[in-house]
Design a protein around this motif. Sequence first.
Motif, PDB file in Angstrom:
ATOM      1  N   ASP A 159       0.850  -1.179   0.000  1.00 16.26           N
ATOM      2  CA  ASP A 159       0.000   0.000   0.000  1.00 16.26           C
ATOM      3  C   ASP A 159       0.891   1.237   0.000  1.00 16.26           C
ATOM      4  OD1 ASP A 159      -2.726   0.091  -0.118  1.00 16.26           O
ATOM      5  OD2 ASP A 159      -3.044  -0.094   2.028  1.00 16.26           O
ATOM      6  N   PRO A 160       0.470   2.295  -0.662  1.00 16.62           N
ATOM      7  CA  PRO A 160       1.252   3.529  -0.575  1.00 16.62           C
ATOM      8  C   PRO A 160       1.205   4.041   0.863  1.00 16.62           C
ATOM      9  CG  PRO A 160      -0.792   3.901  -1.787  1.00 16.62           C
ATOM     10  CD  PRO A 160      -0.709   2.431  -1.482  1.00 16.62           C
ATOM     11  N   SER A 161       2.095   4.956   1.182  1.00 19.79           N
ATOM     12  CA  SER A 161       2.120   5.500   2.543  1.00 19.79           C
ATOM     13  C   SER A 161       0.781   6.150   2.847  1.00 19.79           C
ATOM     14  CB  SER A 161       3.238   6.526   2.680  1.00 19.79           C
ATOM     15  OG  SER A 161       2.890   7.699   1.951  1.00 19.79           O
ATOM     16  N   PRO A 162       0.391   6.199   4.115  1.00 15.45           N
ATOM     17  CA  PRO A 162      -0.897   6.803   4.464  1.00 15.45           C
ATOM     18  C   PRO A 162      -1.038   8.228   3.934  1.00 15.45           C
ATOM     19  CG  PRO A 162       0.016   5.650   6.342  1.00 15.45           C
ATOM     20  CD  PRO A 162       1.072   5.638   5.261  1.00 15.45           C
ATOM     21  N   ALA A 163       0.023   9.017   3.963  1.00 17.36           N
ATOM     22  CA  ALA A 163      -0.043  10.404   3.482  1.00 17.36           C
ATOM     23  C   ALA A 163      -0.334  10.433   1.983  1.00 17.36           C
ATOM     24  CB  ALA A 163       1.251  11.133   3.794  1.00 17.36           C
TER      25      ALA A 163
END
Length: 139
Positions: free
Chosen positions: A120-124
């Motif tokens: 998953d991409p970073s939360p930001a």
Amino acid sequence: MPSADPRSGLDPALAGRLKRNEAGLVAVVTQDATSGEVLMQAWMNDEALAATLATRRATYWSRSRDELWVKGLTSGHTQVVREVRLDCDGDTVLLKVDQTGVACHTGDRTCFDSDLLLADPSPATHVHHLSDQQAMERP
């Protein structure tokens, strides 16, 4: 496609809905009933599915040993079945289980713990992407 085995004890109506592979097996995805985590993928024949439905103990077909396999019978890493679902095509069974111990024969909690192919991409980044998408959907 192989047909139902009348000796399996599986309800004929359910057996008629299954789409088996050339070996007479249907794929099974096993999921933790509480967390939703996917634990493993395995195979069932009609007899394994009938046994699972009758006992609530996850029972699979071992392709390597060519025999029924009750999860945890020898290891103690059992799966108590809380729910069984058949997908819309009849070619995959979903088991939702209460897992005791690890699910994978390697000793990992799941069979999907060791090889992460895409994260998953970073939360930001994820939040930024959603904001951009939401902005584009506004009139």
